[in-house]
Design a protein around this motif. Sequence first.
Motif, PDB file in Angstrom:
ATOM      1  N   UNK A  36      35.625  37.017  39.924  1.00 12.85           N
ATOM      2  CA  UNK A  36      35.030  37.359  41.321  1.00 12.85           C
ATOM      3  C   UNK A  36      36.040  36.661  42.259  1.00 12.85           C
ATOM      4  N   UNK A  37      36.231  37.622  43.274  1.00 14.16           N
ATOM      5  CA  UNK A  37      37.206  37.214  44.307  1.00 14.16           C
ATOM      6  C   UNK A  37      36.313  36.773  45.601  1.00 14.16           C
ATOM      7  N   UNK A  38      36.704  35.945  46.248  1.00 17.18           N
ATOM      8  CA  UNK A  38      36.311  35.573  47.547  1.00 17.18           C
ATOM      9  C   UNK A  38      36.895  36.365  48.674  1.00 17.18           C
ATOM     10  N   UNK A  39      36.172  36.276  49.936  1.00 14.51           N
ATOM     11  CA  UNK A  39      36.626  36.746  51.011  1.00 14.51           C
ATOM     12  C   UNK A  39      36.461  38.160  51.673  1.00 14.51           C
ATOM     13  N   UNK A  40      35.701  38.915  50.881  1.00 11.57           N
ATOM     14  CA  UNK A  40      35.417  40.368  50.806  1.00 11.57           C
ATOM     15  C   UNK A  40      34.173  40.469  51.931  1.00 11.57           C
ATOM     16  N   UNK A  87      32.072  43.073  52.979  1.00  7.27           N
ATOM     17  CA  UNK A  87      31.196  44.130  52.982  1.00  7.27           C
ATOM     18  C   UNK A  87      31.031  44.441  51.444  1.00  7.27           C
ATOM     19  N   UNK A  88      32.077  44.114  50.667  1.00  2.42           N
ATOM     20  CA  UNK A  88      31.772  44.501  49.225  1.00  2.42           C
ATOM     21  C   UNK A  88      32.058  43.545  48.345  1.00  2.42           C
ATOM     22  N   UNK A  89      31.720  43.646  46.874  1.00  2.98           N
ATOM     23  CA  UNK A  89      32.022  42.492  46.093  1.00  2.98           C
ATOM     24  C   UNK A  89      33.415  43.277  45.228  1.00  2.98           C
ATOM     25  N   UNK A  90      34.143  42.203  45.110  1.00  2.00           N
ATOM     26  CA  UNK A  90      35.462  42.390  44.677  1.00  2.00           C
ATOM     27  C   UNK A  90      35.806  41.592  43.400  1.00  2.00           C
ATOM     28  N   UNK A  91      36.390  42.157  42.313  1.00  2.00           N
ATOM     29  CA  UNK A  91      36.498  41.579  41.074  1.00  2.00           C
ATOM     30  C   UNK A  91      37.974  41.636  40.583  1.00  2.00           C
ATOM     31  N   UNK A  92      38.726  40.563  40.113  1.00  2.00           N
ATOM     32  CA  UNK A  92      40.009  40.789  39.438  1.00  2.00           C
ATOM     33  C   UNK A  92      39.815  40.905  38.005  1.00  2.00           C
ATOM     34  N   UNK A  93      40.208  42.024  37.403  1.00  2.00           N
ATOM     35  CA  UNK A  93      40.314  42.427  35.848  1.00  2.00           C
ATOM     36  C   UNK A  93      41.421  41.938  35.198  1.00  2.00           C
ATOM     37  N   UNK A 148      42.224  45.401  40.116  1.00  2.00           N
ATOM     38  CA  UNK A 148      40.823  45.284  40.950  1.00  2.00           C
ATOM     39  C   UNK A 148      39.735  46.090  40.921  1.00  2.00           C
ATOM     40  N   UNK A 149      38.691  45.697  40.676  1.00  2.00           N
ATOM     41  CA  UNK A 149      37.440  46.473  40.902  1.00  2.00           C
ATOM     42  C   UNK A 149      36.677  46.213  41.964  1.00  2.00           C
ATOM     43  N   UNK A 150      36.227  47.053  42.804  1.00  2.00           N
ATOM     44  CA  UNK A 150      35.833  47.166  44.279  1.00  2.00           C
ATOM     45  C   UNK A 150      34.217  47.659  44.115  1.00  2.00           C
ATOM     46  N   UNK A 153      44.919  49.241  42.328  1.00  2.00           N
ATOM     47  CA  UNK A 153      46.124  48.201  41.839  1.00  2.00           C
ATOM     48  C   UNK A 153      45.625  47.008  42.494  1.00  2.00           C
ATOM     49  N   UNK A 154      45.980  45.773  41.768  1.00  2.00           N
ATOM     50  CA  UNK A 154      46.025  44.420  42.243  1.00  2.00           C
ATOM     51  C   UNK A 154      47.260  43.924  42.857  1.00  2.00           C
TER      52      UNK A 154
END
Length: 272
Positions: A42-46, A48-54, A68-70, A112-113
């Motif tokens: 999980x990535x912090x800072x977003x 309005x969305x949840x953002x994840x690094x795969x 990146x999955x948003x 793209x990440x």
Amino acid sequence: MVMKTSGFIEGSFPDELERVLRSVGSELGDVVDDMEALQVVPLKGAMTNEVFRIIWPTKCGNLNRNILVRIYGEGVDAFFNRDNEIKTFECMSKHGQGPRLLGRFADGRIEEFIHARTLSAADLRDHEISALVAAKMREFHDLEMPGPRTILLWNRMREWLVQAKSMCSAKDVKEFCLDSLENEINMLEKELSHDHLDIGFCHNDLQYGNIMLDEETRSITLIDYEYASFNPVAYDIANHFCEMVANYHSETPHILDYIKYPGVQPVIFSCP
């Protein structure tokens, strides 16, 4: 559909997302065909969305791919058109701006990440970083984007006002003076609409979480184009200045500190 992110982090992907991931993996060509091998961070800072690094292992042993999955936030579609945002995203990619779009699913997308860090609230007041952001804004405003170069600002404010009034109680409408805001919008549009205004493609949400910095190349990337549209360039700059007084990761993210609003500083030249 509500994404159960706890299971998502453990590697249990919803069927639709798994299908899109497999398609992306096929396009990448060198990643392992094993969903259980993927690491989800999980990535912090977003906002309005949840953002994840795969982190996706490749067939080359200890090498990995990153994507990146948003996951779209609930209820935010009331503020912008998601289809238009995707079109903007794709156009930006063609201009070499921001990440590439790798795949879409009902509640989000795969991107793209970008190997860069998201700015902090303090970064916006760093003179060097601020100069880099200014240069990127100019580049952004000069982009040739499809669609009429008409100002969206005023109608968008009216649309949001209608949304706000429909969601508020009579008490809230009175407390926040919503009934008087339409007259204020009309007054501002009249006072601030001039033929000489420079109209460009504006980001319209240049808070620190939407600006990324590559520490090695010192290059800036602007991300998240949900609110991007043609508008007066002066508005985009003014909005960015207002974001300098915000800290969305404090205990009081709703309180703005206008002492931090940028002022006019003299430039001192030294004689050779």
